[in-house]
Design a protein around this motif. Structure first.
Motif, PDB file in Angstrom:
ATOM      1  N   ALA A  22      16.434  29.943 -11.884  1.00 35.86           N
ATOM      2  CA  ALA A  22      16.012  30.050 -13.195  1.00 35.86           C
ATOM      3  C   ALA A  22      16.840  31.180 -14.097  1.00 35.86           C
ATOM      4  CB  ALA A  22      14.470  30.103 -13.611  1.00 35.86           C
ATOM      5  N   VAL A  23      16.913  32.309 -13.042  1.00 39.77           N
ATOM      6  CA  VAL A  23      17.665  33.439 -13.662  1.00 39.77           C
ATOM      7  C   VAL A  23      19.152  33.156 -13.786  1.00 39.77           C
ATOM      8  CG1 VAL A  23      18.631  35.626 -13.235  1.00 39.77           C
ATOM      9  CG2 VAL A  23      16.238  35.270 -13.111  1.00 39.77           C
ATOM     10  N   ALA A  24      19.907  32.448 -12.739  1.00 34.71           N
ATOM     11  CA  ALA A  24      21.292  32.063 -12.585  1.00 34.71           C
ATOM     12  C   ALA A  24      21.530  30.776 -13.561  1.00 34.71           C
ATOM     13  CB  ALA A  24      21.245  31.474 -11.099  1.00 34.71           C
ATOM     14  N   VAL A  25      20.607  29.904 -13.894  1.00 34.72           N
ATOM     15  CA  VAL A  25      20.714  29.007 -15.055  1.00 34.72           C
ATOM     16  C   VAL A  25      20.748  29.663 -16.203  1.00 34.72           C
ATOM     17  CG1 VAL A  25      19.727  26.699 -16.027  1.00 34.72           C
ATOM     18  CG2 VAL A  25      19.998  27.155 -13.671  1.00 34.72           C
ATOM     19  N   CYS A  26      19.979  30.699 -16.338  1.00 29.29           N
ATOM     20  CA  CYS A  26      19.763  31.279 -17.914  1.00 29.29           C
ATOM     21  C   CYS A  26      21.378  31.854 -18.013  1.00 29.29           C
ATOM     22  CB  CYS A  26      18.737  32.016 -17.896  1.00 29.29           C
ATOM     23  SG  CYS A  26      18.637  33.279 -19.387  1.00 29.29           S
ATOM     24  N   LEU A  27      21.765  32.792 -17.076  1.00 33.58           N
ATOM     25  CA  LEU A  27      22.827  33.213 -17.155  1.00 33.58           C
ATOM     26  C   LEU A  27      24.043  32.519 -17.559  1.00 33.58           C
ATOM     27  CD1 LEU A  27      22.436  36.221 -14.419  1.00 33.58           C
ATOM     28  CD2 LEU A  27      22.334  36.339 -16.973  1.00 33.58           C
TER      29      LEU A  27
END
Length: 238
Positions: free
Chosen positions: A10-15
Motif C-alpha cells: 500500500a505504501v509503494a502504491v501510494c508513492l
C-alpha cells in the motif's frame, strides 16, 4: 497476505500514485518491483487497475490540456501491443516475467536519464503506443515509451496526454488480461483494498510539488526504481 506485506504494498502504491499524478507516469516503475518481491501473483493486474484510478483523476484535472489527436495515434498502436503483451504473459514463466519487469524498469530509467526525445509524429506515437501496450500489459510498466515521446511538452500537457492514453490503454489491458485469466477475483479484491492508497497518493501529489519540484521528484523516482529493479534481479539468482 500478511498485514505487514499489504501495508508495504500500500505504501509503494501510494508513492507510485503520487509519482504518476505528478509526472504522468511511474505507477509501474516504482511499485512493480516492490509487488514482485512481495506478492508476484498480483502482477500485472492489480497495478494496472490501480493505475486506471489515478489516471482517471489526472485526466479530469488536466482535461483542458489534452491533445486527443496525438493520444489517438498512440492508441492505434496500443491495440496490437496489448494483444502481444497478454500472450507474452501467458507464455512467460514467473522467473522470466520478473527478469523482464526488471529489464523494463532499468530501460525506462536509462531513457529518462538520457533525456532522449523523438518528435511526436504519427509514426513515433503509434510505435510508442505499441511498445507501451506490450510492456504495460505484460509487466504493468508501459510509461517509458510514451513519456519519451511526450516529454517535450509543458507539464500539464504531459500529464494530461499520458493519463488519457494510459486510462484507455489500461482498460484495454484489463480486458486482455481477463480474457487470458490473469485478472481474477483475488487481484480485484486487493485492488479494491488499495484504492484508498491510490487516492491518497493523488491528493499528496497536489501538495508535494510545492516542495519537491518535477525534476527532483523524477530523480528520486529514478533512484528508487533502479534500486527495486536491482533487488528484483538479485532475488531471482539467490
Amino acid at each position: 497476505m500478511s498485514t505487514v506485506t499489504f501495508a508495504a504494498i500500500a505504501v509503494a502504491v501510494c508513492l507510485a500514485s503520487c509519482m504518476q499524478a505528478s509526472i504522468g507516469f511511474g505507477m509501474g516503475m516504482l511499485a512493480a518491483p516492490v509487488v514482485a518481491l512481495l506478492e508476484p501473483e498480483l502482477l500485472p493486474g492489480t497495478l494496472i487497475m490501480s493505475a486506471t484510478v489515478v489516471t482517471l483523476m489526472v485526466v479530469i484535472r488536466e482535461r483542458e490540456s489534452l491533445d486527443l489527436r496525438g493520444t489517438g495515434w498512440a492508441l492505434v498502436g496500443r491495440v496490437p501491443g496489448t494483444i502481444a503483451g497478454a500472450l507474452l504473459l501467458v507464455w512467460l514463466p514467473q522467473r522470466g516475467l520478473a527478469l523482464l519487469l526488471a529489464t523494463v524498469v532499468l530501460g525506462g530509467v536509462l531513457f529518462a536519464s538520457l533525456g532522449w526525445q523523438p518528435a511526436p509524429v504519427r509514426r513515433n506515437l503509434a510505435t510508442a503506443g505499441a511498445a507501451s501496450g506490450l510492456l504495460g500489459t505484460a509487466t504493468s510498466i508501459g510509461g517509458p515509451p510514451m513519456a519519451v515521446v511526450f516529454s517535450g511538452a509543458e507539464s500539464a500537457k504531459v500529464r494530461g496526454n499520458l493519463s488519457a492514453f494510459f486510462l484507455v490503454g489500461s482498460l484495454m489491458s484489463i480486458v486482455a488480461l481477463a480474457a487470458t485469466g490473469k485478472v481474477h477475483a483475488g487481484t480485484a479484491v486487493v485492488f479494491v483494498a488499495l484504492v484508498p492508497a491510490v487516492i491518497l497518493g493523488y491528493v499528496v501529489s497536489r501538495h508535494v510539488n510545492r516542495f519537491l519540484d518535477r525534476d527532483r521528484l523524477r530523480t528520486v523516482s529514478i533512484a528508487v526504481s533502479t534500486l527495486g529493479a536491482v533487488l528484483l534481479i538479485g532475488q531471482q539468482f539467490l
